[in-house]
Design a protein around this motif. Structure first.
Motif, mmCIF file in Angstrom:
data_model
loop_
_atom_site.group_PDB
_atom_site.id
_atom_site.type_symbol
_atom_site.label_atom_id
_atom_site.label_comp_id
_atom_site.label_asym_id
_atom_site.label_seq_id
_atom_site.Cartn_x
_atom_site.Cartn_y
_atom_site.Cartn_z
ATOM 1 N N GLY A 88 0.786 -1.261 0.040
ATOM 2 C CA GLY A 88 -0.204 0.055 0.017
ATOM 3 C C GLY A 88 0.924 1.186 0.045
ATOM 4 N N SER A 89 0.093 2.456 -0.108
ATOM 5 C CA SER A 89 0.772 3.641 -0.158
ATOM 6 C C SER A 89 1.615 3.738 1.376
ATOM 7 N N THR A 90 1.386 3.051 2.536
ATOM 8 C CA THR A 90 1.950 3.177 3.750
ATOM 9 C C THR A 90 3.416 2.838 3.283
ATOM 10 N N ALA A 91 3.738 1.724 2.683
ATOM 11 C CA ALA A 91 4.972 1.467 2.094
ATOM 12 C C ALA A 91 5.791 2.480 1.491
ATOM 13 N N GLY A 92 4.977 3.184 0.404
ATOM 14 C CA GLY A 92 5.457 4.296 -0.269
ATOM 15 C C GLY A 92 5.851 5.334 0.695
ATOM 16 N N ILE A 93 4.966 5.823 1.651
ATOM 17 C CA ILE A 93 5.358 7.292 2.344
ATOM 18 C C ILE A 93 6.572 6.697 3.278
ATOM 19 N N ALA A 195 -2.239 9.647 -2.397
ATOM 20 C CA ALA A 195 -2.902 8.329 -2.313
ATOM 21 C C ALA A 195 -4.098 8.604 -2.825
ATOM 22 N N HIS A 196 -4.920 9.397 -2.512
ATOM 23 C CA HIS A 196 -6.357 9.415 -2.996
ATOM 24 C C HIS A 196 -6.396 10.255 -4.309
ATOM 25 N N GLY A 197 -5.388 10.200 -5.094
ATOM 26 C CA GLY A 197 -5.444 11.059 -6.416
ATOM 27 C C GLY A 197 -4.995 10.254 -7.548
ATOM 28 N N ALA A 198 -4.992 8.840 -7.663
ATOM 29 C CA ALA A 198 -4.395 8.185 -8.838
ATOM 30 C C ALA A 198 -5.346 8.208 -9.899
ATOM 31 N N HIS A 199 -6.382 8.907 -9.793
ATOM 32 C CA HIS A 199 -7.177 9.172 -11.009
ATOM 33 C C HIS A 199 -7.120 10.181 -11.792
ATOM 34 N N LEU A 200 -6.414 11.437 -10.893
ATOM 35 C CA LEU A 200 -6.611 12.781 -11.273
ATOM 36 C C LEU A 200 -5.983 12.969 -12.899
ATOM 37 N N THR A 201 -4.712 12.145 -12.928
ATOM 38 C CA THR A 201 -4.119 12.297 -14.429
ATOM 39 C C THR A 201 -5.220 12.155 -15.698
ATOM 40 N N PHE A 202 -6.077 11.415 -15.457
ATOM 41 C CA PHE A 202 -7.109 11.050 -16.464
ATOM 42 C C PHE A 202 -8.311 11.877 -16.905
ATOM 43 N N SER A 203 -8.447 13.077 -16.322
ATOM 44 C CA SER A 203 -9.659 14.013 -16.560
ATOM 45 C C SER A 203 -8.940 15.367 -16.521
ATOM 46 N N GLU A 204 -9.063 16.283 -17.287
ATOM 47 C CA GLU A 204 -8.784 17.750 -16.871
ATOM 48 C C GLU A 204 -9.924 18.637 -16.471
ATOM 49 N N GLU A 205 -11.048 17.812 -15.676
ATOM 50 C CA GLU A 205 -11.853 18.399 -15.035
ATOM 51 C C GLU A 205 -11.683 18.229 -13.639
ATOM 52 N N ALA A 215 6.442 17.808 -8.146
ATOM 53 C CA ALA A 215 6.697 17.195 -7.033
ATOM 54 C C ALA A 215 7.631 16.081 -7.305
ATOM 55 N N ASP A 216 8.716 15.743 -6.510
ATOM 56 C CA ASP A 216 9.815 15.020 -6.690
ATOM 57 C C ASP A 216 9.349 13.632 -6.592
ATOM 58 N N LEU A 217 8.721 13.251 -5.518
ATOM 59 C CA LEU A 217 8.196 11.909 -5.070
ATOM 60 C C LEU A 217 6.689 11.884 -5.046
ATOM 61 N N VAL A 218 5.980 11.052 -5.666
ATOM 62 C CA VAL A 218 4.488 10.902 -5.436
ATOM 63 C C VAL A 218 4.213 9.472 -5.285
ATOM 64 N N ILE A 219 3.201 9.257 -4.530
ATOM 65 C CA ILE A 219 2.834 8.166 -3.923
ATOM 66 C C ILE A 219 1.198 8.065 -4.156
ATOM 67 N N GLN A 220 0.746 7.032 -4.761
ATOM 68 C CA GLN A 220 -0.487 6.853 -5.283
ATOM 69 C C GLN A 220 -1.256 5.560 -5.014
ATOM 70 N N SER A 221 -2.337 5.553 -4.189
ATOM 71 C CA SER A 221 -3.052 4.215 -4.188
ATOM 72 C C SER A 221 -3.914 3.935 -5.227
ATOM 73 N N LEU A 222 -3.594 2.959 -6.136
ATOM 74 C CA LEU A 222 -4.443 2.387 -7.109
ATOM 75 C C LEU A 222 -5.794 2.044 -6.647
ATOM 76 N N HIS A 223 -5.841 1.368 -5.627
ATOM 77 C CA HIS A 223 -7.058 0.683 -4.905
ATOM 78 C C HIS A 223 -8.225 1.691 -4.459
ATOM 79 N N LYS A 224 -7.641 2.978 -4.067
ATOM 80 C CA LYS A 224 -8.561 4.136 -3.514
ATOM 81 C C LYS A 224 -9.541 4.399 -4.749
ATOM 82 N N THR A 225 -9.093 4.621 -5.777
ATOM 83 C CA THR A 225 -9.873 5.347 -6.826
ATOM 84 C C THR A 225 -10.026 4.566 -8.295
ATOM 85 N N LEU A 226 -9.230 3.586 -8.440
ATOM 86 C CA LEU A 226 -9.131 2.988 -9.920
ATOM 87 C C LEU A 226 -9.466 1.246 -9.358
#
Length: 500
Positions: A88-93, A195-205, A215-226
């Motif tokens: 999970g994102s825990t390991a990434g953070i 973690a709560h933004g893995a989907h943001l890349t896919f919509s300009e809305e 940002a230099d390091l970014v952690i995303q949880s796929l399971h939260k929103t995808l």
């Protein structure tokens, strides 16, 4: 002595009794994971569950199919390099902070960070300086101000890295682009818990992803929103400011040495799905979301959070896929709202707080789900009785905005108060301790974390002074039925403090 046989013929196992029953019910999941119980071409799970056998690569030293899979993820998100996270994102953070920070260094971090960021501070013996988010009229934490980041970096030259949570559990984002420019002017790395933004890349809305903002390091949880299994996440390297080998070294520490191929397959399926169909599915999803918000304008008493009318300093942007439903001035509480939606309308929300509940949506949600939620809220709204509430005056903070005092029904603004650090987290946790009743601990230094879960943000961290106001808030949270965790005392009546 004869052995006692445990018989379970009359008892159903977890899967049959709970998971399968829930899956077969008409309860609609407005909660994680983002696949919303829909498969994307998955076969029998047991047939896919293997270990690192010949031809299947090794996550800790990928050279073949896993290296290719991670490269697909990096290409999709536009990162320099991407790592699979099966813890999970825990390991990434934990990894990101550990790789970016020297031992015993000083980190500037948003106070509304996940507990894993605090655990990283403990493990590395870090001094923590906090950025408090703005307060919103809705009663939730707002954005982190770039001006407060700049002021902290100017005042404290010992800061070695900056850690920001954006979006928050409630979907509030900060001006990461401006914050990145400020941080990079000091030649420091910026880590973003997205973690709560893995989907943001896919919509300009939706708000911009931290990856696109520098940002230099970014952690995303796929399971939260995808559409991916619980416990799956990504760690993106987006610059050369943090040593790649250090990232790899700490990943090998914080990740399991037996990574699940089910989880990795789920991530690969998710990445392939988003690459092939993500944009199309997101467009349909955004239409559904906008339609829901438009129809929800008919609510007279319950309130749905919207960014409009708020300054960028208070709320830079909001991921409106997180539907925040406030009890408004009704006689409801967040818990009553949550349970009414569950028990009467069979709608399972993601979480509830003192005055609101969250419906977590994803591109896998169906039109039927949105219709059921709209119907439930309108029907409840028509049957609501009002009860006006007043709030108390505000108090000041450092490196943040003013915080209201607490009212009878606690809001996030009330709960997360100004911390009073006395010593680093690690030093406090390693001191001799004693157990005191909560009411008798005023003025002592906490040796425990106390947090609401979800979202896992500390009300109290080790090394902080326990004030009467803070302990009163903890008691109120307990009395209101909120999930207060972290105490070694399972009843939450005593707390471990540094022995005087």
């Amino acid at each position: 002595m004869s052995k006692i046989k445990y018989t379970w013929q009359d008892e159903a196992p977890l899967l049959e009794e709970k998971l399968q029953t829930y899956s077969d019910s008409d309860c609609y999941p407005f909660h994680m994971p983002g696949h919303k119980q829909k498969t994307i071409d998955f076969s029998n799970l047991y047939s896919l569950d293997i270990t690192e056998i010949e031809g299947f690569d090794n996550l800790h030293h990928p050279e073949g199919i896993l290296k290719e899979a991670q490269q697909r993820a990096a290409d999709l998100y536009g990162a320099k390099e991407t790592f699979y996270l099966i813890n999970g994102s825990t390991a990434g953070i934990l990894t990101a902070i550990s790789a970016a920070m020297p031992r015993l260094g000083t980190i500037l971090m948003s106070r509304n960070s996940h507990r894993s960021a605090y655990h990283a501070a403990y493990l590395r013996g870090l001094e923590t300086v906090y950025l408090l988010p703005a307060a919103t009229e809705f009663g939730i934490s707002g954005s982190i101000s770039p001006a407060h980041v700049a002021k902290a970096l100017e005042d404290l030259p010992q800061i070695a890295a900056v850690f920001i949570t954006s979006p928050t559990y409630d979907g509030i984002t900060s001006d990461i682009r401006t914050i990145a420019e400020i941080v990079h002017a000091y030649d420091l790395p910026l880590i973003v818990d997205e973690a709560h933004g893995a989907h943001l890349t896919f919509s300009e809305e939706l708000p911009e992803s931290a990856l696109d903002c520098g940002a230099d390091l970014v952690i995303q949880s796929l399971h939260k929103t995808l559409p991916s299994f619980t416990q799956t996440a990504l760690l993106h390297i987006n610059s050369d400011r943090i040593d790649r080998d250090a990232v790899q070294r700490f990943l090998s520490i914080y990740q399991s040495s037996s990574p699940s191929y089910l989880l990795m397959t789920s991530m690969d399926q998710c990445i392939r799905f988003m690459a092939a169909k993500g944009q199309e599915q997101m467009e349909k999803y955004i239409v559904q979301l906008k339609s829901f918000y438009q129809e929800a304008e008919a609510l007279k008493h319950l309130k749905i959070f919207e960014k409009s009318g708020l300054s960028e300093e208070i709320c830079f942007d909001h991921d409106f896929s997180k539907i925040l439903i406030s009890v408004g001035n009704s006689d409801l509480t967040g818990q009553k709202l949550f349970h009414k939606l569950l028990n009467t309308y069979h709608l399972q929300m993601e979480m509830c707080a003192g005055h609101y509940a969250i419906a977590l949506t994803s591109l896998m949600d169906s039109p039927e789900g949105f219709q059921r939620l709209k119907h439930a809220l309108l029907e409840m709204d028509n049957n609501i009785s009002l009860s006006a509430r007043k709030s108390k005056p505000s108090s000041g903070i450092i490196y943040g905005s003013k915080r209201p005092g607490h009212s009878k029904l606690l809001t996030s603004n009330d709960i997360y108060q100004n911390p009073k650090p006395q010593m680093p987290i690690a030093l406090a946790m390693e001191q001799p301790s004693e157990s005191l009743a909560l009411k008798a601990s005023t003025g002592h230094i906490s040796q425990e974390f106390v947090y609401l879960y979800p979202p896992g943000i500390p009300l109290i961290a080790p090394g902080e002074i326990l004030t009467g106001k803070l302990l009163s808030i903890v008691e109120q949270c307990q009395n209101q039925g909120l999930s207060v965790e972290g105490f070694s005392d399972p009843n939450g009546k005593t707390i471990q403090v540094v022995k005087q």
